[in-house]
Design an enzyme around this catalytic site. Sequence first.
Site, short mmCIF file in Angstrom:
data_model
loop_
_atom_site.label_atom_id
_atom_site.label_comp_id
_atom_site.label_asym_id
_atom_site.label_seq_id
_atom_site.Cartn_x
_atom_site.Cartn_y
_atom_site.Cartn_z
N GLY A 172 -63.24 4.07 -25.63
CA GLY A 172 -62.88 2.70 -25.96
C GLY A 172 -63.88 1.70 -25.42
N GLY A 203 -64.23 -2.47 -23.86
CA GLY A 203 -63.52 -3.59 -23.26
C GLY A 203 -64.45 -4.78 -23.14
N ASP A 221 -60.24 -8.62 -11.36
CA ASP A 221 -59.91 -8.36 -12.77
C ASP A 221 -58.71 -7.42 -12.86
OD1 ASP A 221 -60.16 -8.72 -15.52
OD2 ASP A 221 -61.55 -7.04 -15.75
#
Length: 315
Positions: free
Chosen positions: A17, A19, A135
């Site tokens: 994936g 981000g 984060d």
Amino acid sequence: MEQPLILDRYRPLADLGSGGHGDVVLAFDTKMARRVAIKRLPLPLDRMGRPLAKAGLAEARTAAMLNHPSIVTVHEWDTDSDEAFIVMEAIEGSSLADILDDTGEPLTLDETAAVVDAVVSALTYAHDNGVLHLDLKPGNVLVNPDGRVKVADFGVSALTDASGYAHGTAGTIGYMPPEQLRGQALDERTDVWALAALVYELLTGANPFDADTVEGSLFKIEVAEVPAPSEFQPGLSAALDDVLLAALAPDAAERHPDVIAFRAALSRHLGDSDAGRSSLADVVGSLVGEDADEFAREPLTPLGLWDRLARFSSA
């Protein structure tokens, strides 16, 4: 056609994936005969538009290499001419973001207690070593099939800000308090705010600062326009509302001084963390499915591991 090795060592297996900070791939470590997750991030640029020298990345490297049971282990950190590579343990399981999305339900008080215990343990260790996360969000908290919780991506915000003039603003809208958005001085209370936003979302299924536009989210953050969690989930207590809303105060001076104090105030209104870990294990087990169970049960021999990795990544 076989892809070239990453850093002359890691054979790519599958894309996991992308981000806001970079891409993640599943890879096989040809030296240690283990699978790893590799996050690839573009190096920050200096004011002349050149990739920052390695010396400027020391803070990010230190943050990423924290060693704690509730922090995703980083095996290696390296760079080439324009990319940084963070080589991490590959976690079987799901992120909290996936759990919320796939189940369509908030976590229980027990499950939230288990998450809070692990995340506070990780953050306390990091803060004691002079590292802020900056984060913290559901996508960066992982749960494996036995219910253990680990925090990922320490050091990623530090890397993004390594050029020295972003001042910690490389987080995610909805999980950054006002001082981080403004590029002001940050401390442990910055992570307290993010943890409170995370807990709010776990208990209600919604981020308190969601809006139709980025500007709308920023307005809610600046003025603390936050509905009480019990408005979404009537079973939550007013006392729990008070703890979360205090931790989400725009003024850091009005928040809990550190994550330990926040947990002390919060935990009495949550459930049993041991029961929560067991429940999370059931949830993740149902989401991961039988393929992951089979993968975990087979013996770990080097050749067998490679064969199983190839089969698992293509399933």
